[in-house]
Design a protein around this motif. Structure first.
Motif, PDB file in Angstrom:
ATOM      1  N   GLN A 162     -26.258  47.374 -21.336  1.00 29.03           N
ATOM      2  CA  GLN A 162     -26.423  46.357 -20.291  1.00 29.03           C
ATOM      3  C   GLN A 162     -25.089  46.047 -19.629  1.00 29.03           C
ATOM      4  O   GLN A 162     -25.008  45.901 -18.409  1.00 29.03           O
ATOM      5  N   LEU A 163     -24.045  45.942 -20.454  1.00 25.41           N
ATOM      6  CA  LEU A 163     -22.711  45.649 -19.926  1.00 25.41           C
ATOM      7  C   LEU A 163     -22.215  46.793 -19.047  1.00 25.41           C
ATOM      8  O   LEU A 163     -21.645  46.552 -17.979  1.00 25.41           O
ATOM      9  N   GLU A 164     -22.447  48.021 -19.472  1.00 27.04           N
ATOM     10  CA  GLU A 164     -22.040  49.169 -18.654  1.00 27.04           C
ATOM     11  C   GLU A 164     -22.744  49.135 -17.293  1.00 27.04           C
ATOM     12  O   GLU A 164     -22.103  49.340 -16.252  1.00 27.04           O
ATOM     13  N   ASN A 165     -24.042  48.868 -17.288  1.00 28.36           N
ATOM     14  CA  ASN A 165     -24.790  48.788 -16.030  1.00 28.36           C
ATOM     15  C   ASN A 165     -24.271  47.665 -15.152  1.00 28.36           C
ATOM     16  O   ASN A 165     -24.124  47.822 -13.932  1.00 28.36           O
ATOM     17  N   SER A 166     -23.991  46.522 -15.752  1.00 25.78           N
ATOM     18  CA  SER A 166     -23.482  45.382 -14.990  1.00 25.78           C
ATOM     19  C   SER A 166     -22.106  45.677 -14.392  1.00 25.78           C
ATOM     20  O   SER A 166     -21.843  45.368 -13.228  1.00 25.78           O
ATOM     21  N   LEU A 167     -21.239  46.294 -15.182  1.00 20.45           N
ATOM     22  CA  LEU A 167     -19.906  46.641 -14.679  1.00 20.45           C
ATOM     23  C   LEU A 167     -19.978  47.695 -13.579  1.00 20.45           C
ATOM     24  O   LEU A 167     -19.242  47.619 -12.592  1.00 20.45           O
ATOM     25  N   GLN A 168     -20.866  48.645 -13.738  1.00 16.93           N
ATOM     26  CA  GLN A 168     -21.020  49.684 -12.713  1.00 16.93           C
ATOM     27  C   GLN A 168     -21.527  49.062 -11.410  1.00 16.93           C
ATOM     28  O   GLN A 168     -21.055  49.399 -10.325  1.00 16.93           O
TER      29      GLN A 168
END
Length: 184
Positions: A162-168
């Motif tokens: 989820q964090l990776e998607n949000s950062l992307q």
């Protein structure tokens, strides 16, 4: 001299009204394009507002990640997991705290008010989204390669994804926002 008592007062009054009407037309001609352009200012802020919201979401996910890794570490200690697993979880916990610090660079600092708040906001270190994404990817690899003997890393992986998607998403919004600000 009393303007109301002279015979020319009605003529002066009419000239004054005509002057106001002309000024009103000139003012409208000037203000109409200005107001039209100012009406789009909130639309210009949509991209930056979305970026800020995504950064806030990422910071919240980093907080959640620290909490989950802390719970796993405490659970591993309480259940008597081997030294290597505890050491690995502790390292993971420390790295998630570093990630949280990157996404919340000013967390815990005193919050000035008024003019001091404006100056503090201007000199605050920015959130380094690229560094946070790199650290998130490294954490994902570390968790996937971890000794999972009796440990369930699925919660950590879920939050990391989820964090990776949000950062992307935040990086994409930042890129779009910067592209719209470039001079032609």
């Amino acid at each position: 001299m009393d303007w109301g008592s002279t015979p020319h007062s009605s003529t002066m009054y009419i000239w004054h009204l005509e002057g106001l009407k002309k000024m009103d037309l000139r003012l409208r001609a000037f203000l109409a394009p200005l107001l039209f352009c100012l009406g789009f200012i909130p639309l210009w802020g949509i991209d930056i507002q979305a970026l800020v919201q995504e950064q806030v979401k990422s910071a919240g996910l980093a907080d959640q990640l620290v909490s989950v890794t802390n719970q796993m570490l405490e659970g591993a200690i309480d259940t008597g997991k081997n030294y290597q697993q505890v050491k690995q979880l502790d390292k993971l916990y420390q790295e998630t705290k570093n990630l949280k610090a990157i996404l919340n660079p000013n967390k815990g600092a005193s919050k000035p008010t008024g003019l001091g708040a404006v100056f503090k906001k201007a000199i605050e270190p920015p959130v380094d989204l690229d560094k946070a994404l790199n650290l998130t990817n490294a954490l994902q690899k570390e968790v996937k390669n971890a000794n999972q003997d009796g440990l369930d890393y699925s919660k950590i992986l879920s939050v990391l994804n989820q964090l990776e998607n949000s950062l992307q998403t935040a990086l994409d919004l930042k890129s779009q926002w910067l592209d719209t600000r470039k001079a032609n």
